[in-house]
Design a protein around this motif. Structure first.
Motif, short mmCIF file in Angstrom:
data_model
loop_
_atom_site.label_atom_id
_atom_site.label_comp_id
_atom_site.label_asym_id
_atom_site.label_seq_id
_atom_site.Cartn_x
_atom_site.Cartn_y
_atom_site.Cartn_z
N PRO A 592 -10.12 -1.40 26.03
CA PRO A 592 -10.58 -1.34 24.63
C PRO A 592 -9.78 -2.29 23.75
O PRO A 592 -8.56 -2.42 23.90
N SER A 593 -10.48 -2.94 22.84
CA SER A 593 -9.81 -3.82 21.88
C SER A 593 -9.37 -2.97 20.69
O SER A 593 -10.21 -2.40 19.97
N VAL A 594 -8.07 -2.87 20.48
CA VAL A 594 -7.53 -1.95 19.47
C VAL A 594 -6.42 -2.63 18.67
O VAL A 594 -5.95 -3.72 19.03
N GLU A 595 -6.02 -1.95 17.60
CA GLU A 595 -4.85 -2.37 16.84
C GLU A 595 -3.67 -1.45 17.19
O GLU A 595 -3.87 -0.32 17.63
N LEU A 596 -2.46 -1.96 16.97
CA LEU A 596 -1.26 -1.20 17.32
C LEU A 596 -1.25 0.18 16.67
O LEU A 596 -0.93 1.18 17.35
N PHE A 621 7.21 20.05 9.45
CA PHE A 621 6.64 19.48 8.23
C PHE A 621 5.37 20.25 7.86
O PHE A 621 4.56 20.60 8.72
N ALA A 622 5.20 20.47 6.58
CA ALA A 622 4.04 21.23 6.09
C ALA A 622 2.88 20.33 5.72
O ALA A 622 1.86 20.82 5.20
N TYR A 623 2.99 19.03 5.95
CA TYR A 623 1.92 18.11 5.57
C TYR A 623 0.67 18.38 6.43
O TYR A 623 0.77 18.56 7.65
N PRO A 624 -0.51 18.34 5.83
CA PRO A 624 -1.73 18.65 6.59
C PRO A 624 -2.12 17.56 7.58
O PRO A 624 -2.69 17.83 8.63
N ASP A 625 -1.87 16.30 7.26
CA ASP A 625 -2.29 15.19 8.12
C ASP A 625 -1.05 14.38 8.48
O ASP A 625 -0.75 13.36 7.86
N LEU A 626 -0.34 14.85 9.50
CA LEU A 626 0.98 14.29 9.79
C LEU A 626 0.92 13.08 10.72
O LEU A 626 1.78 12.19 10.64
N ASP A 627 -0.07 12.99 11.61
CA ASP A 627 -0.12 11.90 12.59
C ASP A 627 -0.07 10.51 11.94
O ASP A 627 0.72 9.65 12.37
N PRO A 628 -0.87 10.23 10.89
CA PRO A 628 -0.79 8.89 10.28
C PRO A 628 0.59 8.60 9.69
O PRO A 628 1.07 7.46 9.76
N VAL A 646 3.87 -0.69 5.43
CA VAL A 646 2.86 0.21 5.99
C VAL A 646 2.44 1.28 5.00
O VAL A 646 1.53 2.07 5.28
N ALA A 647 3.10 1.33 3.84
CA ALA A 647 2.76 2.35 2.83
C ALA A 647 1.47 1.95 2.11
O ALA A 647 1.16 0.77 1.96
N ASN A 648 0.74 2.94 1.67
CA ASN A 648 -0.50 2.71 0.94
C ASN A 648 -0.74 3.91 0.03
O ASN A 648 -0.92 5.03 0.49
N PHE A 985 -1.98 -3.18 8.32
CA PHE A 985 -2.06 -2.03 9.20
C PHE A 985 -3.00 -0.96 8.61
O PHE A 985 -2.89 -0.62 7.43
N HIS A 986 -3.88 -0.44 9.45
CA HIS A 986 -4.80 0.62 9.05
C HIS A 986 -4.58 1.81 9.98
O HIS A 986 -4.79 1.72 11.18
N PHE A 987 -4.16 2.90 9.40
CA PHE A 987 -3.79 4.07 10.21
C PHE A 987 -4.94 5.08 10.23
O PHE A 987 -4.86 6.16 9.66
N GLU A 988 -6.01 4.66 10.88
CA GLU A 988 -7.17 5.51 11.08
C GLU A 988 -7.54 5.47 12.55
O GLU A 988 -7.66 4.39 13.13
N LEU A 989 -7.72 6.63 13.15
CA LEU A 989 -8.08 6.71 14.56
C LEU A 989 -9.60 6.67 14.69
O LEU A 989 -10.29 7.66 14.40
N ARG A 990 -10.14 5.53 15.08
CA ARG A 990 -11.59 5.39 15.27
C ARG A 990 -11.92 5.74 16.72
O ARG A 990 -12.06 4.87 17.57
N ALA A 991 -12.01 7.01 16.99
CA ALA A 991 -12.22 7.46 18.37
C ALA A 991 -13.48 6.87 18.98
O ALA A 991 -13.52 6.52 20.16
#
Length: 1019
Positions: A592-596, A621-628, A646-648, A985-991
């Motif tokens: 698959p062609s992916v980004e880091l 951590f209590a954050y709801p979306d921790l993976d990104p 990498v911050a946005n 950098f885009h921190f979205e998992l496009r499964a």
């Protein structure tokens, strides 16, 4: 003119504008697109300029400067040029008139740029300072520099310098008081008055404690006697049984120095006085013994070894003219005689016959060179000038040393009378001989039965038992006494004989398992290690395995093949470069062609790795979306681009600077280790990983220079220290560990340390992995250590410096005969076997590290007796390893492939860590924190590749393609052509987008294939 406050800041190395802004720092003060967006949101040119200047000031100083008049004009103009401000100096003055706005902007920038207020970060700082001061006293300047560096690293706003000074004073005082209180509780109440007497200094005189510290000058027997007497006096003070082993040595030394100062007598606080005095006494107990044995070492070295040696060398140089005249004549005459008695071969028939010689013809031959009287005199001269056949080159020096016997009569009773020395197995015989010497020296006569003949090596046997004028059955007592003292000194320097209670001359094996623990756990530990109790059983098995390997390889050596190289060592074939298979090319097309960031998010989702992070309080951590957030921190640090890249903050709560800064603090060493374990375990569970052969582990180090940080917290260009980032890899290219070591460490011992402390996940109950790494110095000892610890040590041919073969006996292996002329010392192994088992069990138990074990086995760069025995064991298994490399291409290829993993991993690391010009940062502080996330990124790429390559292989097999396991084994898990490392950098998992790509259609036979541009995702 600088103010007093500014002068103090400059002298303390506090970040300031006093010395201007260095050229290298201007790039840090450039405003990013995100900065400019925030600035343009403000109303008015002067407000925009002031806000932007505050951003730059915080980056440079680590704090805000609300008094704009103290901001240098060049910085204001630099920021104004970026904003296009017409008159920046006038605008900043206007901005400074609105103090409430300036302070409000500072609070906003603190929040938006991820700064932490000092009040919020102070508890963590104080906890850190307590840990720093726990094991050693740190001076105020050094501690202040450490505090400033840590605050800037953690992005905590710097307080006023006076606040830092107060904190430094508070924690240094508290740390010292804790140590003093602990020591004071150790002072026996009955001996309080004794301590007061020791530290009391009568008017015009030094205290008794200071007198005991006085230096003893000279390297003579009287000096040694005074030093030993002082050590006895200190031991007799009555504090020898006070246990201070839990007090850090550097704290003891610091308090001891205070007690030695005369002003300590004026201290009114008894706890400090008594604690410092106790520290001084405990320090002197060791240092006084060290000083005494140092004198003994210099005394023996100077009088018995160096002085006679210089005389012997001068005598040899003086005799060279005589030897030059007589030696060639004797040699030429002898060669002529030998030629005259050589057999005669008939050229036609090949018949061999004896030559015709008689007395007359021999005399004529001799007279042709010189008269018999001249030849006799020359031969006698040669015999006189050269050592005897049963002697060695040290005989002249030892003969001259006999003149020192009168001093020896004073020295020996002094050593024996105090019973200072202990001995390991190797030194016990010598120590016993030393203790028996005074009785022999008093009798002034000794026979063969009164001495230990085992000590008489080399010329000592001739000097002791065969000296001219010695009666039958008697020995030269002077020579024997010198032999014993010289051998004692050799064992003392090797620490086979040691001084209990000293620091430098103590028993190096004291760190091994205590005797009672070793006795009770001996059998279970040996069973776990697979080692027999007796050396006979071990050597029998090793002998059989070595013979079987020799016989197998010898039977397979082709006729006329090269066995020995030009240097007399085994000629090992060079490894061929691997070929890229058709399957490998197909995998490249289908990955698959992916980004880091997608790779990292995929792996975090696959392993649940984000759950390993905790807050400073140890809570999840209590954050709801921790993976990104975790992925952004890993990419920002691992790529060396920083969190700002990498911050946005555009509607994505997971990527705000504040959250990333918070999550970054949670990605500590413990969290990284746990996350790494999850990735390694996930990789082991994939069927593809099982095709990569038997378990292997390899170690390699990337070496670079870290310049020493200066007080003003910027990196200096000189004064660097070489360090290595050592990584341990599995056969699946997964990193088990990575750590910073000073200098050029032994990679093999690093592997043993890691694998002994952390067994590879998922491998319980299976064999230990083989280790592919360079041994460094003492190669044979490292072979022995790793083998006895249960690991197969399999370095590549380039990682082995000595390719010679060793054998147990004279068994003939015709094709290998010229390659195995050296014999393994089995007797030495048997003699040292018990001590070797004790050492190996201590490593296995964790009581001794492999590096410490190597220090136990060597002294001054040379192996001691136990080290030589371990080297002999290592030669057994190194010989088998060399023969297997010579004989088996598959064995050789597997090892070379594992070694190449490090080269491929370094190449991938260079591509990932693109925030610098080189493969790794060469002058960046906190490098461990950078290389830790970098190691996680590398493992994430390997795990991602392992998962998808397995899917590709299974898909191809399902389509009817016949793929052998050997092909799968050769697939590179470190390929990265399908991963984009650059850009935003885009921190979205496009499964749905991470899918196997369809490969290019295979060309029809005979159809031309046009060359085209590289396809996206190609290697």
């Amino acid at each position: 003119m600088e103010s007093t406050e500014e002068e103090h800041e400059r002298l303390a190395g506090y970040p300031s504008f006093i010395d201007g802004i260095p050229e290298s720092d201007w790039t840090r003060l450039l405003l990013s697109e995100r900065d400019l967006e925030r600035v343009r949101a403000k109303r008015g040119a002067h407000t925009q300029l002031g806000y932007a200047v505050q951003i730059a000031v915080a980056r440079f100083l680590g704090r805000f400067q609300t008094d704009v008049s103290r901001i240098p004009r060049e910085l204001v103009e630099h920021v104004g040029d970026q904003l296009g401000t017409a008159d920046p100096l006038a605008a900043i003055q206007r901005y400074g008139k609105h103090g409430d706005t300036v302070r409000a902007h500072a609070r906003e920038i603190e929040r938006e740029d991820g700064w932490t207020s000092f009040a919020e970060g102070k508890p963590r700082l104080e906890e850190k300072m307590e840990r720093w001061l726990e094991n050693a006293p740190i001076g105020p300047k050094a501690l202040k520099a450490m505090v400033l560096g840590w605050l800037l690293e953690q992005r905590i706003l710097l307080p006023a310098l006076s606040t830092v000074d107060a904190l430094v004073h508070k924690h240094r005082t508290a740390a010292e008081e804790r140590v003093i209180a602990k020591l004071y509780r150790r002072v026996p109440p009955a001996q309080i008055s004794d301590i007061d007497r020791l530290v009391e200094a009568p008017k015009g005189r030094r205290s008794q404690l200071s007198q005991l510290r006085g230096r003893i000058v000279g390297d003579s027997v009287p000096s040694l006697e005074r030093a030993l007497q002082r050590a006895e006096d200190i031991a007799g003070l009555g504090f020898a049984d006070v246990d201070v082993s839990d007090i850090p040595k550097r704290w003891l030394a610091s308090l001891a120095d205070r007690a030695m100062a005369e002003r300590v007598t004026r201290l009114k606080a008894n706890p400090l006085k008594h604690a410092a005095a106790l520290a001084a006494i405990k320090h002197l107990e060791k240092s006084s013994l060290d000083h005494a044995i140092d004198i003994l070492d210099r005394l023996i070295t100077g009088t018995i070894i160096n002085k006679p040696k210089r005389w012997a060398e001068k005598e040899f140089l003086r005799s060279r003219p005589e030897l030059a005249a007589s030696g060639p004549l004797v040699a030429e005459t002898l060669l002529a005689v030998l030629e005259s008695v050589a057999e005669v071969v008939d050229a036609e028939t090949g018949e061999i016959s004896d030559p015709h010689t008689d007395t007359a013809s021999t005399r004529v031959l001799l007279e042709m060179h010189a008269s018999r009287d001249v030849l006799t005199e020359a031969a006698q001269s040669v015999l006189t000038l050269l050592p005897a056949r049963d002697s060695d080159t040290a005989e002249a020096r030892r003969t001259k040393a006999l003149e020192q016997y009168p001093g020896l009569r004073k020295l020996v009773p002094l050593l024996v009378g105090r019973r200072l020395f202990g001995a390991n197995l190797t030194g016990r015989r010598t120590l016993a001989a030393l203790h028996a010497l005074p009785r022999l020296m008093e009798a002034d006569h000794a026979g063969h039965g009164d001495i230990d003949p085992v000590l008489l090596e080399g010329s000592w046997r001739r000097l002791v038992m065969g000296a001219p004028g010695t009666e039958q059955g008697s020995v030269n007592l002077q020579a024997y006494a010198l032999c014993v003292v010289e051998t004692f000194h050799q064992h003392l320097c090797a620490r086979d004989i040691y001084v209990g209670g000293s620091s430098r001359w103590t028993n190096p094996r004291a760190g091994l398992l205590p005797p009672e623990t070793w006795a009770s756990q001996r059998l279970p530990m040996l069973a776990a290690l697979g080692l027999p109790e007796d050396a006979v059983t071990y050597l029998a098995g090793a002998r059989e395995e070595l013979h079987a390997t020799f016989a197998r390889v010898d039977s397979r050596v082709p006729e006329s093949s090269q066995v020995i190289g030009f240097d007399g060592q085994l000629a090992l074939p060079k490894a061929a470069a691997p070929r890229v298979s058709e399957l490998s090319r197909k995998v490249d097309e289908m990955l698959p062609s992916v980004e880091l960031p997608e790779v990292v998010l995929y792996v975090l989702n696959h392993t649940g790795g984000a759950a390993t992070l905790t807050t400073e309080r140890g809570e999840p951590f209590a954050y709801p979306d921790l993976d990104p957030s975790v992925a952004a921190v890993m990419v920002g640090h691992g790529c060396n681009v920083g969190l700002a890249a990498v911050a946005n903050d555009q509607g994505k709560d997971a990527l705000t600077p504040e959250r990333l800064e918070h999550v970054s603090r949670g990605l500590g060493h413990k969290a990284m280790e746990e996350l790494n374990k999850r990735m390694v375990s996930a990789g082991d569970s994939i069927p593809l990983a099982q095709h990569h052969g038997p378990p292997l582990a390899s170690v390699d180090g990337v070496r670079f220079t870290i310049p020493s940080p200066q007080p003003h917290l910027r990196i200096a260009p000189q004064g660097g220290t070489e360090i290595s980032w050592m990584t341990v890899l599995t056969e699946q290219a997964m990193q088990l560990s990575g750590r910073m070591v000073s200098g050029r460490a032994s990679a093999a011992l690093e592997a043993l340390s890691v694998l002994s402390a952390h067994r590879p996940p998922g491998r319980s109950g299976t064999s230990n992995p083989a280790i592919v790494a360079q041994a460094g110095t003492h190669e044979d000892i490292v072979f022995g250590l790793l083998t006895l610890c249960g690991y197969a040590y399999q370095p590549t041919t380039d990682q082995i410096t000595d390719h010679r073969l060793w054998r147990f006996d004279s068994t003939n292996y015709p094709h290998l005969q010229v390659a195995h002329q050296r014999t393994i010392n089995a007797d030495l192994i048997s003699e040292q076997w018990d001590d070797i088992l004790h050492l190996i069990a201590s490593i296995h138990h964790g009581a001794v590290s492999p590096d410490a074990a190597l220090r136990i086995l060597t002294r001054n760069g040379k192996p001691n007796q136990m080290g030589a025995a371990l080297a002999a064991i290592g030669r057994i298994w190194k010989t088998r390893h060399l023969l297997n490399i010579y004989d088996s291409p598959d064995y050789r290829r597997g090892i070379e492939a594992q070694s190449r993993l490090h080269q491929a991993r370094h190449k991938l690391a260079k591509r990932i860590c693109h925030g610098i010009d080189g493969p790794y940062p060469e002058s960046q502080p906190g490098l461990e924190d950078t290389l830790g996330p970098l190691g996680l990124l590398l493992n994430a790429v390997v795990l991602f590749n392992t998962i998808w390559i397995h899917k590709i292989v299974e898909k191809l097999r399902a389509q009817g393609r016949n793929i052998a396991d050997s092909e799968v084994r050769q697939l590179d898990l470190l390929r990265f052509g399908h991963i984009n490392m650059l850009g935003r950098f885009h921190f979205e998992l496009r499964a749905e987008a991470i899918v196997i790509r369809e490969p290019d259609p295979e060309p029809v036979l005979g159809e031309a294939v046009e060359d085209g541009p590289d396809q996206p995702g190609g290697r």
